[in-house]
Design a protein around this motif. Structure first.
Motif, short mmCIF file in Angstrom:
data_model
loop_
_atom_site.label_atom_id
_atom_site.label_comp_id
_atom_site.label_asym_id
_atom_site.label_seq_id
_atom_site.Cartn_x
_atom_site.Cartn_y
_atom_site.Cartn_z
N VAL A 1 0.88 -0.81 -0.02
CA VAL A 1 0.08 0.08 0.18
C VAL A 1 1.04 1.37 0.04
N ASP A 2 1.78 1.13 1.25
CA ASP A 2 2.85 2.20 0.99
C ASP A 2 3.44 2.79 -0.58
N GLN A 3 4.08 1.49 -0.91
CA GLN A 3 4.35 1.73 -2.08
C GLN A 3 3.64 2.24 -3.41
N GLY A 4 2.34 1.88 -2.79
CA GLY A 4 0.98 2.40 -4.44
C GLY A 4 0.85 3.45 -4.29
N GLN A 5 0.92 3.88 -2.91
CA GLN A 5 0.24 5.51 -3.21
C GLN A 5 0.90 6.26 -3.56
N SER A 6 2.57 5.55 -2.71
CA SER A 6 3.92 6.85 -3.22
C SER A 6 3.97 6.70 -5.10
N LEU A 7 3.53 5.15 -5.74
CA LEU A 7 3.13 5.60 -7.16
C LEU A 7 2.11 6.11 -8.07
N LYS A 8 1.16 5.93 -7.12
CA LYS A 8 -0.35 6.12 -7.40
C LYS A 8 -0.63 5.69 -8.66
N THR A 9 -0.17 4.09 -8.40
CA THR A 9 -0.91 3.73 -9.45
C THR A 9 -1.27 1.86 -8.53
N PRO A 10 -1.79 1.15 -10.01
CA PRO A 10 -2.12 0.31 -9.63
C PRO A 10 -1.21 -0.80 -8.92
N LEU A 11 -0.66 -1.81 -7.84
CA LEU A 11 0.07 -2.56 -7.78
C LEU A 11 0.27 -3.71 -7.25
N HIS A 12 0.65 -4.59 -7.70
CA HIS A 12 1.36 -5.97 -6.91
C HIS A 12 2.52 -6.42 -6.96
N TYR A 13 3.25 -7.54 -6.55
CA TYR A 13 4.45 -8.26 -5.60
C TYR A 13 4.28 -9.17 -7.45
N ASP A 14 5.31 -8.97 -7.79
CA ASP A 14 5.62 -10.35 -8.91
C ASP A 14 5.41 -10.91 -8.88
N ASN A 15 4.16 -11.79 -9.80
CA ASN A 15 3.84 -13.00 -9.64
C ASN A 15 2.79 -13.13 -9.39
N TYR A 16 2.45 -12.54 -8.76
CA TYR A 16 1.54 -12.28 -8.24
C TYR A 16 0.20 -10.82 -8.23
N GLN A 17 -1.33 -11.54 -9.05
CA GLN A 17 -1.84 -10.60 -8.71
C GLN A 17 -2.35 -9.98 -7.35
N LEU A 18 -2.91 -10.95 -6.66
CA LEU A 18 -2.95 -10.35 -5.34
C LEU A 18 -2.20 -10.86 -4.31
N PRO A 19 -2.11 -9.93 -3.06
CA PRO A 19 -3.24 -9.28 -3.17
C PRO A 19 -2.47 -8.05 -4.20
N LEU A 20 -3.91 -7.23 -4.28
CA LEU A 20 -3.31 -5.85 -5.60
C LEU A 20 -4.52 -4.24 -4.56
N TYR A 21 -3.33 -3.99 -5.17
CA TYR A 21 -3.65 -2.22 -4.27
C TYR A 21 -3.88 -1.33 -5.59
N LEU A 22 -5.17 -0.46 -5.26
CA LEU A 22 -5.86 -0.33 -6.19
C LEU A 22 -7.03 1.76 -6.00
N PRO A 23 -5.47 2.49 -6.22
CA PRO A 23 -6.52 3.50 -6.90
C PRO A 23 -7.46 3.94 -6.91
N ILE A 24 -8.79 4.17 -6.19
CA ILE A 24 -10.24 4.56 -6.85
C ILE A 24 -9.67 5.47 -7.97
N THR A 25 -10.44 5.34 -9.43
CA THR A 25 -10.51 6.21 -10.37
C THR A 25 -11.89 5.52 -10.92
N GLU A 26 -11.64 6.43 -11.61
CA GLU A 26 -13.29 6.99 -12.22
C GLU A 26 -12.55 5.26 -13.69
N ALA A 27 -11.50 5.78 -13.99
CA ALA A 27 -11.66 4.38 -14.54
C ALA A 27 -11.22 3.22 -14.38
N LEU A 28 -11.67 2.87 -13.28
CA LEU A 28 -11.56 1.22 -12.29
C LEU A 28 -12.97 1.44 -12.35
N ARG A 29 -14.02 2.59 -12.09
CA ARG A 29 -15.37 2.27 -11.85
C ARG A 29 -15.72 1.63 -12.83
#
Length: 170
Positions: free
Chosen positions: A87-115
């Motif tokens: 979450v800390d790195q996702g907030q810093s990068l302001k982008t959807p983020l997950h660990y290499d080779n694993y789709q979950l857990p997944l950090y997602l900024p809530i944007t109009e595009a996501l909705r």
């Protein structure tokens, strides 16, 4: 597994409560549980996208930066430290983020595009659209490396044998 994984016992509590206690060790202020223990899917049968769609419907657009962390119930070896790092790195990068080779857990900024994406996908008949991989690609998500010797923490339990291996490492 032959049953709802959320109800399997771990440390004398249902798995969903165990995972909730893990989240309570973090700095997350709100937790929304998708599924029978929380919010039932508005449009069921679309995999994790159904749950995400439902959760997003309960989060009003308040004009502030908001995000969600998707954590599967069947990943009991993950740690609060790994979640906070994501979450800390996702907030810093302001982008959807997950660990290499694993789709979950997944950090997602809530944007109009996501909705808009989740709203469109839950109405699709083609199951290929329900993929988290497609969602991440559509939103131009990124990855961070798994910390040294931590790959085992991303193991999930989809069979009784996998569950027993997870229990041995809890």
């Amino acid at each position: 597994m032959g049953c709802n994984k959320a109800h399997i016992a771990i440390n004398d509590q249902p798995l969903w409560q165990y995972m909730l206690s893990l989240l309570n060790e973090t700095h997350f202020r709100e937790v929304i549980i998708s599924g029978p223990e929380g919010l039932p899917d508005i449009i069921p049968g679309k995999g994790p996208i159904s749950g995400l769609h439902t959760c997003l419907s309960k989060i009003p657009d308040n004009g502030h930066t908001q995000a969600v962390l998707i954590l599967p119930v069947d990943m009991p070896l993950i740690t609060s430290e790994l979640l906070v790092q994501l979450v800390d790195q996702g907030q810093s990068l302001k982008t959807p983020l997950h660990y290499d080779n694993y789709q979950l857990p997944l950090y997602l900024p809530i944007t109009e595009a996501l909705r808009n994406y989740t709203e469109a996908v839950v109405h699709e008949a083609d199951k290929r659209h329900y993929s988290l991989r497609r969602l991440i690609a559509h939103l131009h998500g990124s990855t961070i490396p798994v910390p040294d010797d931590q790959d085992w923490r991303f193991r999930n339990a989809n069979t009784p044998d996998e569950w027993q291996h997870c229990l041995a490492d809890v």
